[in-house]
Design a protein around this motif. Structure first.
Motif, PDB file in Angstrom:
ATOM      1  N   VAL A   1       0.832  -1.198   0.000  1.00 17.96           N
ATOM      2  CA  VAL A   1       0.000   0.000   0.000  1.00 17.96           C
ATOM      3  C   VAL A   1       0.872   1.255   0.000  1.00 17.96           C
ATOM      4  O   VAL A   1       0.614   2.206  -0.747  1.00 17.96           O
ATOM      5  CB  VAL A   1      -0.962  -0.015   1.208  1.00 17.96           C
ATOM      6  CG1 VAL A   1      -1.648   1.320   1.378  1.00 17.96           C
ATOM      7  CG2 VAL A   1      -1.979  -1.124   1.057  1.00 17.96           C
ATOM      8  N   ILE A   2       1.909   1.261   0.823  1.00 17.86           N
ATOM      9  CA  ILE A   2       2.830   2.401   0.853  1.00 17.86           C
ATOM     10  C   ILE A   2       3.470   2.604  -0.517  1.00 17.86           C
ATOM     11  O   ILE A   2       3.606   3.733  -1.003  1.00 17.86           O
ATOM     12  CB  ILE A   2       3.901   2.202   1.945  1.00 17.86           C
ATOM     13  CG1 ILE A   2       3.266   2.298   3.327  1.00 17.86           C
ATOM     14  CG2 ILE A   2       5.034   3.213   1.804  1.00 17.86           C
ATOM     15  CD1 ILE A   2       4.193   1.878   4.450  1.00 17.86           C
ATOM     16  N   GLN A   3       3.829   1.500  -1.153  1.00 16.51           N
ATOM     17  CA  GLN A   3       4.447   1.578  -2.460  1.00 16.51           C
ATOM     18  C   GLN A   3       3.475   2.133  -3.501  1.00 16.51           C
ATOM     19  O   GLN A   3       3.860   2.961  -4.339  1.00 16.51           O
ATOM     20  CB  GLN A   3       4.925   0.185  -2.861  1.00 16.51           C
ATOM     21  CG  GLN A   3       5.893   0.155  -3.992  1.00 16.51           C
ATOM     22  CD  GLN A   3       6.493  -1.219  -4.154  1.00 16.51           C
ATOM     23  OE1 GLN A   3       5.867  -2.222  -3.836  1.00 16.51           O
ATOM     24  NE2 GLN A   3       7.703  -1.273  -4.657  1.00 16.51           N
ATOM     25  N   MET A   4       2.219   1.714  -3.441  1.00 19.02           N
ATOM     26  CA  MET A   4       1.230   2.240  -4.386  1.00 19.02           C
ATOM     27  C   MET A   4       0.979   3.725  -4.162  1.00 19.02           C
ATOM     28  O   MET A   4       0.826   4.484  -5.124  1.00 19.02           O
ATOM     29  CB  MET A   4      -0.078   1.458  -4.273  1.00 19.02           C
ATOM     30  CG  MET A   4      -0.007   0.100  -4.917  1.00 19.02           C
ATOM     31  SD  MET A   4      -1.599  -0.735  -4.999  1.00 19.02           S
ATOM     32  CE  MET A   4      -1.898  -1.097  -3.288  1.00 19.02           C
ATOM     33  N   VAL A   5       0.932   4.164  -2.909  1.00 19.68           N
ATOM     34  CA  VAL A   5       0.753   5.589  -2.616  1.00 19.68           C
ATOM     35  C   VAL A   5       1.947   6.374  -3.137  1.00 19.68           C
ATOM     36  O   VAL A   5       1.798   7.455  -3.721  1.00 19.68           O
ATOM     37  CB  VAL A   5       0.545   5.815  -1.104  1.00 19.68           C
ATOM     38  CG1 VAL A   5       0.661   7.277  -0.731  1.00 19.68           C
ATOM     39  CG2 VAL A   5      -0.803   5.260  -0.665  1.00 19.68           C
ATOM     40  N   PHE A   6       3.136   5.840  -2.944  1.00 21.67           N
ATOM     41  CA  PHE A   6       4.345   6.499  -3.433  1.00 21.67           C
ATOM     42  C   PHE A   6       4.303   6.631  -4.957  1.00 21.67           C
ATOM     43  O   PHE A   6       4.628   7.684  -5.506  1.00 21.67           O
ATOM     44  CB  PHE A   6       5.578   5.716  -2.976  1.00 21.67           C
ATOM     45  CG  PHE A   6       6.870   6.348  -3.350  1.00 21.67           C
ATOM     46  CD1 PHE A   6       7.316   7.496  -2.710  1.00 21.67           C
ATOM     47  CD2 PHE A   6       7.651   5.800  -4.347  1.00 21.67           C
ATOM     48  CE1 PHE A   6       8.506   8.083  -3.059  1.00 21.67           C
ATOM     49  CE2 PHE A   6       8.851   6.382  -4.702  1.00 21.67           C
ATOM     50  CZ  PHE A   6       9.273   7.529  -4.063  1.00 21.67           C
ATOM     51  N   GLN A   7       3.880   5.576  -5.650  1.00 18.58           N
ATOM     52  CA  GLN A   7       3.772   5.642  -7.104  1.00 18.58           C
ATOM     53  C   GLN A   7       2.724   6.663  -7.528  1.00 18.58           C
ATOM     54  O   GLN A   7       2.921   7.407  -8.493  1.00 18.58           O
ATOM     55  CB  GLN A   7       3.390   4.282  -7.666  1.00 18.58           C
ATOM     56  CG  GLN A   7       4.468   3.259  -7.594  1.00 18.58           C
ATOM     57  CD  GLN A   7       3.967   1.897  -8.008  1.00 18.58           C
ATOM     58  OE1 GLN A   7       2.824   1.739  -8.398  1.00 18.58           O
ATOM     59  NE2 GLN A   7       4.834   0.903  -7.908  1.00 18.58           N
TER      60      GLN A   7
END
Length: 142
Positions: free
Chosen positions: A64-70
């Motif tokens: 989820v953190i990675q998707m928000v970062f993207q």
């Protein structure tokens, strides 16, 4: 190297394989954790199986953190309008090398958490012991 291939290699894109693998592993571990006592096994160290499930939840949190970062990276728009939130052009191919390093660091953390979860699961499997059989006549005497 093509940017899409790089995203898939790092496990960042929408078609990354490690997330499906983690989801399948989560359900398999949950089923084994639930059914082992029903079938007649007991845990000598039950915390290791539960730890594997919690680590996979942490893995999903990193996703989820990675998707928000993207999402924040692609939110900046085309390169002609200011070049994104973190500097550089749109997407991961921007001019700031820090965005690539942060994305890669999140991928490494996800992989390490997944490996520790699988290791914890294997330790939990090794701690399973079959309960000795007791007939109904033995249990009624107790």
């Amino acid at each position: 190297m093509d940017e899409l291939a790089l995203l898939r290699l790092m496990g960042i894109g929408s078609s990354s394989g490690i997330d499906i693998t983690a989801l399948i592993a989560f359900f398999a571990i949950a089923v084994i954790y639930f059914l082992a006592p029903v079938v007649g096994y007991r845990f000598q160290r039950p915390a290791s199986m539960a730890l594997a499930l919690y680590l996979l939840v942490v893995h999903f949190g990193f996703s989820v953190i990675q998707m928000v970062f993207q999402w924040l990276q692609f939110l900046g728009g085309p390169a002609g309008r200011g070049g994104g939130i973190f500097g550089g052009g749109p997407g991961l191919g921007g001019g700031d090398p820090m965005t690539f390093h942060i994305s890669f660091l999140i991928s490494i953390l996800k992989t390490m958490v997944f490996l520790v979860a699988i290791l914890s699961f294997v330790i939990g499997l090794q701690s399973l012991r079959l309960r000795p059989y007791q007939s109904e006549s033995e249990t009624s005497r107790d």
